[in-house]
Design an enzyme around this catalytic site. Structure first.
Site, PDB file in Angstrom:
ATOM      1  N   LYS A  91       5.361  15.449   5.795  1.00  0.00           N
ATOM      2  CA  LYS A  91       5.427  14.929   4.592  1.00  0.00           C
ATOM      3  C   LYS A  91       5.167  16.049   3.499  1.00  0.00           C
ATOM      4  O   LYS A  91       3.934  16.120   3.320  1.00  0.00           O
ATOM      5  CB  LYS A  91       5.042  13.572   4.047  1.00  0.00           C
ATOM      6  CG  LYS A  91       5.582  12.988   2.717  1.00  0.00           C
ATOM      7  CD  LYS A  91       4.665  12.142   2.316  1.00  0.00           C
ATOM      8  CE  LYS A  91       5.059  11.785   0.809  1.00  0.00           C
ATOM      9  NZ  LYS A  91       4.039  10.792   0.254  1.00  0.00           N
ATOM     10  N   GLY A 152       1.440   6.076  -7.770  1.00  0.00           N
ATOM     11  CA  GLY A 152       0.481   5.241  -7.834  1.00  0.00           C
ATOM     12  C   GLY A 152       0.865   4.358  -9.438  1.00  0.00           C
ATOM     13  O   GLY A 152      -0.260   3.458  -9.937  1.00  0.00           O
ATOM     14  N   GLY A 180       5.604   5.369  -6.665  1.00  0.00           N
ATOM     15  CA  GLY A 180       6.114   4.431  -7.929  1.00  0.00           C
ATOM     16  C   GLY A 180       6.536   3.057  -7.813  1.00  0.00           C
ATOM     17  O   GLY A 180       6.294   2.271  -8.830  1.00  0.00           O
ATOM     18  N   ASN A 201       2.120   3.108  -0.735  1.00  0.00           N
ATOM     19  CA  ASN A 201       0.887   2.952  -0.398  1.00  0.00           C
ATOM     20  C   ASN A 201      -0.002   2.233  -1.278  1.00  0.00           C
ATOM     21  O   ASN A 201      -0.558   1.140  -0.904  1.00  0.00           O
ATOM     22  CB  ASN A 201       0.201   4.427  -0.351  1.00  0.00           C
ATOM     23  CG  ASN A 201      -1.161   4.450   0.340  1.00  0.00           C
ATOM     24  OD1 ASN A 201      -1.701   5.496   0.784  1.00  0.00           O
ATOM     25  ND2 ASN A 201      -1.971   3.370   0.251  1.00  0.00           N
ATOM     26  N   THR A 202       0.043   2.601  -2.735  1.00  0.00           N
ATOM     27  CA  THR A 202      -0.996   1.970  -3.355  1.00  0.00           C
ATOM     28  C   THR A 202      -0.749   0.433  -3.651  1.00  0.00           C
ATOM     29  O   THR A 202      -1.693  -0.414  -3.747  1.00  0.00           O
ATOM     30  CB  THR A 202      -0.905   2.534  -4.945  1.00  0.00           C
ATOM     31  OG1 THR A 202      -1.173   4.029  -4.661  1.00  0.00           O
ATOM     32  CG2 THR A 202      -1.803   2.176  -5.769  1.00  0.00           C
TER      33      THR A 202
END
Length: 252
Positions: A91, A152, A180, A201-202
């Site tokens: 990535k 994030g 996002g 992720n976040t």
């Protein structure tokens, strides 16, 4: 779907920022993801224990170049990741703006060209810009990963029309929304628009209950994709009665 690999899940999950390794494992299992992203810097800081944890998971690793700001830095990190994880997947992130973490399109294309020539299968983190997308495909990428919003931020899909245009323009290219996304409803929206996957992720790692949130995202992404395949109704400017007039009783 992604470089001759067709996962059953369209949910790609990051591995940073979880409260504990045990919760990370549980969240990955709950998400039913087959692909997890791992930063080489994260792996390096955690040492062998984190690598052992990853080996216990029944997932495919997508290393990333998170935190890189130059072509040289990104290429070097990718080469190290391939040696460490034994995969041609990468990535590719080349950050160009400190506040928004927006990718540097010029450095991104250059790094992608170098890595594709080196035999990497590149997943580039990009914007919804069509020209940048074309250049990345010309460089050898077979997947594009446009952001929904800054990393994030949890803002969801900030430029819906731009993303719709990108989906329509790159009709036969796998497109994954990356960054996002803050809520399962936002992930479902992306899938309803015809995107091929969502990477986040976040929103899971920082949830009050990451395991429950991973389950929610998994269901939302699957539902959004199913809805897209089923064919969503078109929006109308005016009402349209669902009950036909023909056959109604007449009272006089």
């Amino acid at each position: 779907m992604f470089y001759q690999h067709t996962p059953s899940s369209r949910f790609l999950l990051g591995t940073a920022g979880y409260p504990s390794p045990a919760i990370l494992q549980q969240a990955i299992a709950a998400s039913e993801t087959e692909i997890i992203t791992v930063s080489l810097r994260r792996e390096g800081s955690a040492g062998g224990a984190f690598r052992e944890l990853l080996q216990q998971l029944n997932t495919r690793i997508l290393p990333n170049t998170a935190g890189c700001h130059t072509v040289k830095e990104a290429v070097t990190t990718a080469l190290m990741a391939r040696e460490l994880f034994g995969t041609p997947w990468i990535k590719l992130e080349v950050i160009g703006h400190a506040d928004t973490l927006q990718p540097d399109p010029f450095a991104l294309v250059e790094a992608a060209r170098i890595l594709c020539a080196e035999g990497f299968q590149v997943f580039p983190y990009t914007t919804e810009d069509l020209i940048v997308g074309e250049k990345l495909l010309e460089a050898g990428c077979e997947v594009l990963m446009p952001w929904g919003a800054p990393i994030g931020s949890g803002q969801g899909l900030r430029n819906i029309e731009g993303l719709k245009t990108m989906r329509a323009w790159f009709r036969d290219v796998p497109l994954i929304i990356d960054a996002g996304i803050g809520a399962p409803s936002q992930a479902a929206q992306a899938m309803e628009m015809g995107f091929d996957g969502v990477l986040l992720n976040t929103a899971v790692a920082k949830a009050r209950d990451p395991v429950q949130m991973a389950t929610a995202f998994s269901a939302a992404i699957a539902a959004g994709h199913q809805a897209y395949q089923a064919g969503l109704m078109e929006q109308r400017d005016m009402a349209a009665a669902s009950t036909p007039i023909f056959g109604l009783a007449q009272f006089s």
